[in-house]
Design a protein around this motif. Structure first.
Motif: not given
Length: 185
Positions: A54-55, A75-77, A82-84, A89-90
């Motif tokens: 999703p990121v 996630f892929c990495c 961390d970003e998620f 919600e974003k």
């Protein structure tokens, strides 16, 4: 006996010709499957398919996951995890999930509406006989059997209206099976 065999052969040829004409008339562009089309194996590797990160939008991996409000995201990495975590919600708001049921001779719902850039997750099922979910512009062609649910996931990169067709001949009304993917700008 020869008349019965000849009569049976005539019926078989007529049915075969009707099938070929129906398929050719409504899906002539599906006859030549290209390498860029998404095949059943690539589109949906059933239990192996974790979907799209999703990121970053890449292929998700079991190695990188995070559970948020009781739901696990893949996630892929590690940096995407961390970003998620900073603003779940974003990213969750960009995932649009739909149940698409195929039946003789239609789809329910008849329209799927998303925004450009959304991750589209379609859980496709069949009410009766095998059907196909074919979206030419997104290189999707997945077969679904009765009682089965197949996950189809892609990023809505192109805005517009795109037909969703059945790619598996399912009877005389097959050609009328249509739905629509609407991707808003």
């Amino acid at each position: 006996m020869k008349r019965v065999v000849l009569f049976g052969l005539i019926i078989f040829l007529n049915l075969s010709l009707g099938y070929a004409q129906d398929m050719d008339h409504h899906h002539h562009d599906m006859d030549n499957h290209t390498n860029k089309q998404m095949t059943d194996e690539k589109a949906v590797r059933s239990e192996d398919n974790l979907g799209i990160c999703p990121v970053m939008g890449g292929e998700a991996s079991k190695e990188y996951s995070y559970t948020h409000q009781g739901k696990t995201y893949y996630f892929c990495c590690p940096s995407c995890v961390d970003e998620f975590k900073k603003d779940p919600e974003k990213y969750i708001s960009k995932i649009k999930e739909f149940e698409l049921e195929a039946y003789q001779f239609g789809f329910e719902p008849e329209e799927i509406v998303v925004e450009k850039g959304d991750i589209v997750r379609i859980l496709a099922s069949s009410r009766d006989v095998p059907h196909g979910v074919y979206i030419k512009e997104y290189n999707i062609n997945v077969t679904v059997k009765k009682g089965e649910t197949r996950k189809i996931e892609f990023i809505a990169k192109e805005a517009g209206e795109f037909p969703i067709l059945c790619s598996v001949y399912c009877g005389r009304g097959h050609h009328s099976m249509k739905a629509k993917l609407i991707v808003k700008e």
